[in-house]
Design an enzyme around this catalytic site. Structure first.
Site, PDB file in Angstrom:
ATOM      1  CG  ASP A 185      -0.974   8.536   2.309  1.00 52.23           C
ATOM      2  OD1 ASP A 185      -0.035   8.702   3.114  1.00 52.23           O
ATOM      3  OD2 ASP A 185      -1.662   9.469   1.878  1.00 52.23           O
ATOM      4  CG  ASP A 210      -1.655   1.241   1.445  1.00 48.85           C
ATOM      5  OD1 ASP A 210      -2.372   1.646   0.514  1.00 48.85           O
ATOM      6  OD2 ASP A 210      -1.527   1.857   2.526  1.00 48.85           O
TER       7      ASP A 210
HETATM    8 MG   LIG Z   1      -2.726   3.140   3.531  1.00 46.47          MG
END
Ligand SMILES: [Mg+2]
Length: 335
Positions: A18, A16
């Site tokens: 952020d 992932d």
């Molecule tokens: Mg995230």
């Protein structure tokens, strides 16, 4: 027990962005050097993003600028996953009315789909992604195409987008406007739907990749739905307490602190009588309260080790699955 770095057991890691790789415009501590070391051992690194307004080129450029050299082919976006889904269900060459930026337009072209400008062009699908310049006319055109029978797809359904000042309107909230108009719910490709994970694995040529995420209801839920293992890190949205209290669909297979856990051998918690043990730590649930062997009941704000955290989660999950109502205070995990 294995001495192999965790990610080497899987060969490919799907990360992932952020909260996991960066925060806003800053790389998260240990991430650039860990990923460099991982790649040096032959581990393939891929990145997933639900953001459908950015092209893989834009994301790769950002990551490279943060000290994580990345090629566009290492990125899978929800726009690509949605376009792949449309092509798979309706065939290459299908006419699509699309809302979105260049990222959606490019993704459609890559799948051999034909973009049309109006519901009068008889699109067989509508694909809705995020575009900061979206207009009411476009939303209405999508609604009309859907009323005429076009299949409805969305890149992702995130209701809101965090920014420095709070939350902005996410694609899911604009999709809600079309759903409200048509009564039709779209098929979505982004997390927590499994499609984006399957596409990343396919691109990587990986049969059993390890996913890495910070948010339970998107990253981990999506990985679980895709049947993939998930390493959860505590550098983003979901804190340790949320992990310990997670229900089955949101439980990571591996509990970490930060990206460094990708390259450490993984020590899992094991049952040990009425305790759950992880290396030197052990935890159990007594009358719905979590306790650690040696230090007793868990208290608010307590700092625990990573091994204690894994033992606590295993004990809590086991108790919850046995019908117990487990409570957990806020805790801090440290290495
Ligand atoms: Mg995230």
């Amino acid at each position: 027990m294995t001495e192999l770095p965790l990610a080497l057991e899987y060969g490919t890691a799907i990360l992932d962005l952020d909260g996991c790789t960066f925060h806003g415009d800053t790389a998260i501590e240990y991430v650039p050097e860990t990923l460099e070391a991982a790649r040096a051992t032959g581990i393939k690194i891929f990145f997933l993003t639900n953001n459908s307004s950015r092209t893989p080129e834009m994301v790769a450029e950002k990551l490279s600028g943060l000290g994580i050299p990345t090629e566009p082919r290492d990125i899978v976006t929800s726009a690509q996953a949605a376009a792949a889904m449309v092509a798979e269900q309706l065939g290459a060459g299908a006419k699509v009315y699309a809302i979105g930026t260049e990222a959606v337009v490019t993704a459609l072209a890559e799948e051999g789909l034909e973009r049309v400008e109006s519901a009068d062009d008889d699109p067989v699908a509508v694909l809705q992604g995020l575009n900061p310049k979206i207009t009411l006319t476009e939303l209405s055109e999508a609604a009309i195409a859907i009323q005429r029978g076009a299949e409805y797809f969305a890149t992702n359904l995130d209701p809101k987008l965090p920014n420095e000042r709070g939350f902005g309107v996410g694609n899911g909230s604009l999709v809600a406007a079309v759903v409200n108009t048509t009564g039709v719910t779209p098929t979505a490709a982004g997390k927590p739907e499994p499609a984006i994970f399957h596409l990343a694995a396919e691109r990587a040529g990986a049969s059993n990749p390890l996913t890495v995420g910070d948010q339970l209801i998107t990253d981990v839920r999506g990985a679980v739905a895709a049947g993939m293992p998930a390493l959860h890190v505590l550098t983003g949205v979901s804190p340790a307490r949320e992990v310990i209290l997670a229900t089955l669909q949101d439980r990571p297979s591996h509990l970490g602190l930060d990206m460094r856990d990708l390259l450490l051998p993984y020590e899992a918690a094991q049952p040990d009588g009425e305790w759950w043990a992880c290396v030197d730590a052990a935890a159990r649930v007594q009358g719905s309260v979590l306790e650690l062997r040696g230090s007793g009941r868990l208290t608010d704000g307590q700092t625990v080790t990573l091994h204690e955290y894994r033992a606590l989660a295993a004990a809590a999950w086991h108790a919850a699955d046995s019908g117990e109502n487990v409570s957990c205070p806020d805790i801090v995990v440290s290495r």
